[in-house]
Design an enzyme around this catalytic site. Structure first.
Site, short mmCIF file in Angstrom:
data_model
loop_
_atom_site.label_atom_id
_atom_site.label_comp_id
_atom_site.label_asym_id
_atom_site.label_seq_id
_atom_site.Cartn_x
_atom_site.Cartn_y
_atom_site.Cartn_z
N GLY A 91 0.74 -1.15 -0.12
CA GLY A 91 0.03 0.11 -0.13
C GLY A 91 0.84 1.29 -0.11
O GLY A 91 0.51 2.36 0.58
N GLY A 92 1.92 1.17 -0.69
CA GLY A 92 2.96 1.97 -0.46
C GLY A 92 2.62 3.44 -1.08
O GLY A 92 3.28 4.62 -0.74
N VAL B 127 -2.14 -4.02 9.16
CA VAL B 127 -2.57 -2.82 9.22
C VAL B 127 -3.88 -2.58 8.78
O VAL B 127 -4.81 -1.83 9.33
CB VAL B 127 -1.67 -1.55 9.05
CG1 VAL B 127 -2.24 -0.14 9.49
CG2 VAL B 127 -0.41 -1.77 9.74
N GLY B 128 -4.13 -2.81 7.48
CA GLY B 128 -5.46 -2.87 6.57
C GLY B 128 -6.47 -3.37 7.46
O GLY B 128 -6.64 -4.63 7.85
N ASN C 172 -11.61 -7.27 1.12
CA ASN C 172 -10.08 -7.40 1.57
C ASN C 172 -9.55 -8.93 1.98
O ASN C 172 -8.55 -9.27 2.12
CB ASN C 172 -9.71 -6.89 2.87
CG ASN C 172 -9.62 -5.35 2.82
OD1 ASN C 172 -8.64 -4.87 1.98
ND2 ASN C 172 -10.28 -4.64 3.57
N ARG D 190 -11.97 1.92 4.20
CA ARG D 190 -13.41 2.04 4.80
C ARG D 190 -13.79 3.41 4.48
O ARG D 190 -12.85 4.32 4.89
CB ARG D 190 -13.08 1.59 6.19
CG ARG D 190 -14.47 1.82 7.01
CD ARG D 190 -14.30 1.60 8.62
NE ARG D 190 -15.69 1.79 9.27
CZ ARG D 190 -15.76 1.86 10.44
NH1 ARG D 190 -14.73 1.83 11.21
NH2 ARG D 190 -17.00 2.10 11.01
N HIS E 116 -9.86 -4.95 16.89
CA HIS E 116 -9.71 -3.54 16.38
C HIS E 116 -10.95 -3.11 15.90
O HIS E 116 -11.06 -3.23 14.42
CB HIS E 116 -8.45 -3.09 15.64
CG HIS E 116 -8.36 -1.77 14.99
ND1 HIS E 116 -8.03 -0.72 16.05
CD2 HIS E 116 -8.68 -1.47 13.99
CE1 HIS E 116 -8.18 0.15 15.29
NE2 HIS E 116 -8.24 -0.07 13.98
#
Length: 328
Positions: free
Chosen positions: A13-14, A131-132, A107, A94, A189
């Protein structure tokens, strides 16, 4: 500059907002320390080559002494080849009004593919930070597709929730942030995460003694932390980026450059945990690093009825998400 070691690191996801902030912290030494060189691979999807080239230019222009090599790529195999660590930031974002079930579907394929490529390309002891969102379930998907990697080396990021809780407690108690310790987040999370204020200390004293207003802790602070991500989206039209990048750097640093005795909350594989959480989930626990370089889930913490009920709700959500993606 004499370097103690060099690590190979991939960031997915750079071209996204979180990665854009995180990459500069990583190259500066905020993750692996000031004596560790970085062999950096920045990945994003085909079609984003031009944007990736711009990020490469900026990183080059910073002239970071620790950045030993840098390449940008649209090939996962190239990005993950022989890496020591991966930061899986890229995910379908999101947006306002989007449900977690929508994110699960979008995802699932992304993290299934990434897990499979990690399995064939990364070092066997590579550490993986996801993280996603939905991060616990995305991490479980990647872990499940990478059986050659150590399951204990997969982490889903709860540090942003930990930081949010630490800040709220410090503001309420009117103390510096570093006076708030043992900040614990259990479970998912999500809006069902469990910020466990019964474990926290403020200036060495139990937080529930320093902040005696239990109603504020249960009915204002806790839901505020649970729903902070949505509040940020509603306010700025985008998900948290700068704060998420900062939290990711801190989460990884707690593992790679640990402070003795430091508690940190992270989502890890629930196998053999001391709290009776079912195995084969990614669940948020309080952890600390050991001299061996491994972590341990902090044992022996007690739950009052309020916290226990909240943890069960979070566990039910994670279990349902896992069941849903297992059908995809």
């Amino acid at each position: 500059m004499k370097l103690a070691r060099t690590v190979s690191v991939a960031v997915t996801g750079g071209t996204g907002q979180i990665a854009y902030s995180f990459l500069f912290a990583l190259a500066h030494g905020d993750v692996f320390g000031s004596d560790c060189g970085i062999d950096l691979r920045v990945y994003d999807l085909p079609g984003l080559e031009r944007v990736l080239s711009g990020i490469r230019m900026e990183l080059d222009d910073c002239a970071y002494p620790l950045l030993q090599s840098l390449r940008v790529t649209t090939s996962l195999e190239d990005a993950f080849d022989g890496i020591d660590a991966a930061f899986l930031i890229g995910a379908a974002p999101r947006g306002p009004g989007m449900e977690r079930s929508d994110l699960l579907k979008r995802n699932g394929e992304i993290f299934s593919l990434q897990g499979s490529v990690l399995n064939t390309s990364a070092k066997r002891d590579a550490k993986i930070f996801v993280v996603g969102n939905p991060v616990n379930t995305n991490c479980w998907i990647a872990m499940s597709r990478a059986p050659k990697l150590n399951r204990r080396n997969f982490h889903s990021m709860l540090r942003l929730d930990q930081n949010r809780m630490q800040a709220m407690l410090a503001h309420r108690a009117q103390v510096p942030l570093d006076e708030v310790t043992n900040v614990v987040i259990w479970g998912n999370h999500s809006a069902k995460q469990v910020p466990d204020f019964t474990q926290s200390l403020i200036s060495g004293k139990p937080a529930v003694e320093v902040i005696s207003d239990r109603d504020w802790l249960e009915n204002i602070m806790l839901p505020s932390i649970q729903n902070r991500g949505s509040a940020v989206i509603e306010a700025r039209g985008k998900s948290s980026a700068g704060s998420a990048a900062r939290a990711l750097a801190e989460a990884a640093r707690s593992i790679f450059v640990p402070k003795e005795g430091e508690w940190f909350s992270t989502g890890v594989c629930s196998d053999y945990n001391p709290y009776g959480i079912p195995e084969d989930l990614i669940f948020g626990f309080p952890c600390r690093m050991l001299p061996s370089g491994d972590y341990e889930i902090i044992p022996g913490l007690s739950w009052d009825v309020f916290i226990k009920n909240k943890i069960q709700i979070s566990l039910d959500e994670i279990s349902q998400e896992k069941a849903n993606v297992s059908l995809l």
